[in-house]
Design an enzyme around this catalytic site. Structure first.
Site, PDB file in Angstrom:
ATOM      1  N   TYR A 227      74.289  80.915  22.784  1.00 27.82           N
ATOM      2  CA  TYR A 227      75.581  81.270  21.949  1.00 27.82           C
ATOM      3  C   TYR A 227      76.363  80.203  21.632  1.00 27.82           C
ATOM      4  CZ  TYR A 227      75.061  86.006  24.314  1.00 27.82           C
ATOM      5  OH  TYR A 227      74.764  87.187  24.750  1.00 27.82           O
ATOM      6  N   HIS A 374      61.581  86.726  19.196  1.00 30.97           N
ATOM      7  CA  HIS A 374      63.177  87.002  19.591  1.00 30.97           C
ATOM      8  C   HIS A 374      63.765  86.015  19.353  1.00 30.97           C
ATOM      9  CE1 HIS A 374      66.725  88.204  21.316  1.00 30.97           C
ATOM     10  NE2 HIS A 374      66.579  87.397  22.202  1.00 30.97           N
ATOM     11  N   PHE A 375      63.735  84.569  19.865  1.00 32.48           N
ATOM     12  CA  PHE A 375      64.807  83.784  19.827  1.00 32.48           C
ATOM     13  C   PHE A 375      64.291  82.739  18.625  1.00 32.48           C
ATOM     14  CE2 PHE A 375      61.432  81.323  22.917  1.00 32.48           C
ATOM     15  CZ  PHE A 375      61.195  80.357  21.757  1.00 32.48           C
ATOM     16  N   HIS A 376      63.295  83.027  17.935  1.00 30.67           N
ATOM     17  CA  HIS A 376      63.090  82.475  16.599  1.00 30.67           C
ATOM     18  C   HIS A 376      63.775  83.202  15.540  1.00 30.67           C
ATOM     19  CE1 HIS A 376      60.009  79.802  18.197  1.00 30.67           C
ATOM     20  NE2 HIS A 376      60.154  78.869  17.104  1.00 30.67           N
ATOM     21  N   ARG A 437      52.603  83.316  25.404  1.00 27.92           N
ATOM     22  CA  ARG A 437      53.204  82.181  24.621  1.00 27.92           C
ATOM     23  C   ARG A 437      52.642  80.926  25.361  1.00 27.92           C
ATOM     24  NH1 ARG A 437      59.275  82.194  26.833  1.00 27.92           N
ATOM     25  NH2 ARG A 437      59.482  80.411  25.822  1.00 27.92           N
ATOM     26  N   ARG A 438      53.045  79.850  24.738  1.00 27.18           N
ATOM     27  CA  ARG A 438      52.880  78.392  25.355  1.00 27.18           C
ATOM     28  C   ARG A 438      51.347  77.943  25.527  1.00 27.18           C
ATOM     29  NH1 ARG A 438      56.350  80.121  29.722  1.00 27.18           N
ATOM     30  NH2 ARG A 438      58.558  80.126  29.147  1.00 27.18           N
TER      31      ARG A 438
END
Lengths: 549, 277
Positions: A227, A374-376, A437-438
């Site tokens: 945020y 999502h976060f990209h 992921r990772r």
């Protein structure tokens, strides 16, 4: 309206250019690393591809994009807002430069061990993995440098309020100070983790590390940090985009409420990153999931208010009918285009986020590429595209020059948008197929895994489009230095349709909201953190990555 | 003029009070309702059929008997072995040849020259056991993390490099033919081995102890050991007499097992003591 048209004076130009310049220099490096990582994952084995270099690269990419790039951009933009919206000098230039240099030293100190392969711990740290102490000290210095900025923002607003009793703080500054408080709260968790857990472990003072406690402290930081990255974009939505579209902001009050709600509902929610973790009871996970859901309030307030502001602009320009105003908007202006593209990405990213925060659906996509997608989308997409647009808006003001041709600017924004869509949409599919992921390499000889490969190739193409876009951005900024001087350095913020003559104290400061946030944090994290000091816990053995390899 | 200002500032204070009041009501209600639903309503709805009070405790994150609410941070670590890059690289460089000499002098009397035990009920078969498992147990005997009057003095004569060589030697030997997966095992034992018992927090044995190996580095291969040896170790874990299992994994699991289950699992994995090279 003296507050809305202010020149950038007070000797801050170099300060702002330094912050945002370093921010985008690191972005360019991170974009190169990102494209290379995508190539490794396809299985084509680009140069230097080993698991060690892959994870070192992921660590560098994450450290830059998580701690360095958005922090420096937000600091630079905050200084810009503080001077232009308040029309007063910064309370202390010396403190501001000190913060910058601390952060700059921190960046170098953090990157060197990563390049040497001695801090391959990813930006999320993942204890009991521990890397070189210089890495943690570097990250800590960046955070401490940003605290100087926090102090300056709060100080600047307090100073302005003393000199302008009873007047509402300009919305851009109100949002910036909301972000400063948010950042101060946010960094608490990670600072405690670094100082009391990671640095002692990396120095060899401790042999055991409480992984559950570390993960909880990091979750405290990991959600609101997003945020913090997002708020400059929101400030631009409210105070620049309507101006760029040639109209007014539909409601100043909505802006204030949104900033306050984003501050409140960013913090006591991080445990939704720990839904699958065993160290917490379901009850507190549920409470934080409920608080997470409340973020729809500021999101919808913003989508509604900005859409309404844009509709006013469209109709002023002669747009008719239910949707005619959309076509009538000045799409040739980068800020208007970026706002729309950002909203689209925010929509898709938000959809993926709702799946993440729903306990049952989270189990389905936990630790898969879905999360990365999502976060990209939210950060790399919706937020960074607004960083570009903000820079296109304020850099000419700082240089007192004007780009002769905005087509390369629009092309760059479109490339970024298309690139991130092509890159992240396949990741969603891959996440549903179960791709973790990772992971550096996949055994594509396995028929189950082989079906992932085409999707990975498509997403790699998106990654390269983003790389081209990032380089084009650097080029666009560089060419500005040779553009036509205009001798105008005034900043125009959007004026509300009904500019507030006065607002309640509650909407003109943060005392009430910081108290409320303290209450929510105690309820949400009090027991989940306290239990580690009450219970018989089994800490993990420290695994130092910088020795023996 | 001053009364007008007083009036305005008292108006402001009233306004502030109103904000404080309604914000507190809204936030308080939201938190209370969420906690009620999360800590009581949902746990009871989902899990009441086997244990309502336990369900509520789990939602908070504590055990029903409060057994974990004691701080024992002074406990020594379960083992000093870490699976760091350094440990792995050192194991890679171990020499089975020099291990073979040490084994003949030091180990063969009980564990056999090729790792086939002379008495599997007392001394485990080491042939074909994983290098990591043997290395970790030897290190634990050396540091006292695993207590044994027989093994401690023997293991302490070895240097760390010799320990690795011994581990490499035994790992390279042909494993004792396992009977394994005893066909006579009852359905609930087979289920425990393959699926575990999620309601009791027991993972499947197979998730760490597979046919060859899986799970954490130090998890040994069990097929090919004698049933009585396995049962003995399970009991020692359950009573915490043996406590060199990392993260207390085996102590946590065995505490949940009944003596019959330990016996059944030992037979299921073991070869009944009939070692066949």
């Amino acid at each position: 309206m003296p507050a809305e048209r202010q020149a950038v004076n007070y000797r801050v130009k170099n300060l702002i250019l330094a912050h945002i310049g370093v921010s985008f220099a690191t972005l360019a490096a991170a974009a190169v690393l990102g494209a290379w990582q995508m190539t490794v994952r396809t299985g084509v084995n680009p140069p230097f591809a080993t698991p060690e270099t892959y994870f070192a690269s992921v660590s560098a990419h994450g450290t830059i994009m998580g701690y360095v790039m958005p922090t420096l951009f937000t600091m630079g933009f905050g200084y810009f807002v503080a001077v232009t919206a308040l029309d007063q000098p910064l309370p202390s230039m010396r403190l501001a430069w000190a913060g910058f240099w601390l952060a700059a030293v921190g960046i170098v100190a953090a990157i060197i061990p990563i390049v040497m392969g001695k801090a391959t711990v990813l930006y999320t740290f993942y204890p009991p993995l521990t890397g070189s102490v210089f890495y943690y000290l570097g990250v800590l210095l960046v955070v401490v440098g940003s605290w100087f900025w926090v102090a300056l923002m709060i100080w600047a607003m307090a100073h302005w309020k003393r000199n302008n009793p009873g007047r509402p703080v300009p919305l851009a500054m109100f949002g910036t100070v909301a972000n400063a408080f948010l950042w101060l709260w946010t960094t608490g968790g990670v600072a405690v983790e670094i100082i009391f857990q990671l640095i002692p472990a990396s120095l060899g003072w401790t042999q055991m590390i409480d992984v559950g406690l570390a993960r909880t402290l990091f979750a405290w930081t990991l959600h609101p940090i997003v945020y913090f990255w997002l708020l400059p974009a929101y400030i631009a939505f409210y105070t620049i985009a309507p101006q760029a579209a040639g109209a007014r902001l539909y409601s100043d009050l909505m802006g204030r409420l949104s900033f306050i709600l984003l501050l409140l509902f960013s913090l006591p929610v991080g445990m939704h990153h720990l839904f699958m973790d065993p160290e917490h009871g379901t009850g507190f996970k549920f409470l934080q999931a409920m608080l997470t859901a409340l973020v729809v309030l500021p999101t919808f307030l913003t989508v509604f208010t900005i859409s309404a502001s844009m509709e006013i602009a469209g109709r002023l320009r002669g747009g008719k009918g239910l949707f005619g105003w959309i076509a009538a908007l000045p799409w040739d202006r980068p800020m208007v285009l970026a706002t729309c593209l950002s909203f689209v990405l925010l929509g898709f990213g938000g959809f993926g986020g709702v799946v993440n925060m729903a306990y049952a659906m989270n189990a389905m996509i936990h630790n898969t590429s879905w999360v990365t997608a999502h976060f990209h989308l939210i950060f790399g997409g919706a937020v960074v595209i607004m960083y570009f647009a903000i820079t296109y808006w304020i850099w000419p003001i700082l240089l007192e020059r004007e780009a002769a041709d905005v087509r390369p600017l629009r092309l760059q924004l479109w490339l970024w948008f298309i690139g991130i869509v092509i890159m992240t949409f396949p990741w969603h599919v891959l996440g549903l197929l179960g791709q973790p992921r990772r992971i550096a390499t996949f055994d594509y000889a396995n028929p189950v895994i082989a079906q992932w490969q085409p999707w990975v190739f498509v997403s790699m193409f998106g990654g390269y489009l983003m790389l081209v876009s990032a380089l084009l951005f650097v080029w666009n900024i560089a060419t500005l230095y040779r553009a036509r001087p205009v001798g105008d350095n005034r900043m125009h913020y959007a004026v509300a349709v009904y500019p507030p003559a006065r607002v309640p104290n509650a909407l003109n400061g943060f005392a009430l909201w910081n108290w409320l946030l303290l209450f929510l944090m105690v309820v949400a994290y009090g027991y989940p953190l306290g239990q580690f000091f009450l219970m018989d816990v089994y800490p993990g053995l420290v695994h130092r990555v910088d020795i023996g390899s | 003029m001053s009364t007008d200002q007083d009036h305005r500032s008292s108006e402001r204070r009233a306004e502030d009070r109103l904000w404080r009041f309604w914000v507190s009501i809204a936030a308080g209600t939201f938190v209370v309702v969420s906690l009620l639903v999360g800590l009581i309503v949902l746990p009871l709805r989902d899990e009441a059929r086997f244990d309502p009070w336990g369900a509520i405790c789990r939602a908070i994150g504590i055990r029903k008997d409060g057994s974990t609410v004691t701080k024992k941070s002074s406990d020594p670590p379960a083992s000093s072995v870490t699976w760091s890059a350094g440990t792995r690289l050192a194991l890679l460089g171990a020499s089975p040849e020099s291990g073979s000499t040490i084994v003949k002098e030091t180990c063969a009397a009980c564990h056999g020259e090729t790792g086939v035990s002379v008495d599997p009920q007392q001394f485990p078969n080491l042939a074909g056991q994983t290098e990591e498992a043997i290395f970790k147990q030897l290190r634990d005997f050396q540091t006292g993390a695993r207590v044994s009057d027989i093994m401690a003095p023997i293991a302490q004569t070895l240097t760390e490099a010799q320990t690795r060589d011994v581990a490499a030697y035994f790992a390279a030997q042909k494993r004792v033919e396992a009977v394994g997966s005893s066909p006579s095992a009852s359905a609930n034992i087979v289920e425990l081995a393959h699926i575990g018992a999620p309601a009791r927090g027991i993972p499947s044995c197979y998730s760490c102890h597979g046919q060859n190996r899986s799970g954490p580095e130090e998890a040994p291969v069990l097929f090919g050991q004698s049933a009585s040896y396995i049962e003995d170790q399970l009991k020692k874990f359950a009573s915490a007499e043996r406590r060199n299992d990392m993260f207390a994994r085996m102590r946590t699991i065995t505490k949940q097992l009944s003596p019959e289950e330990m016996h059944g699992l030992a037979i299921y994995y073991g070869d009944g003591g009939a070692a066949k090279p």
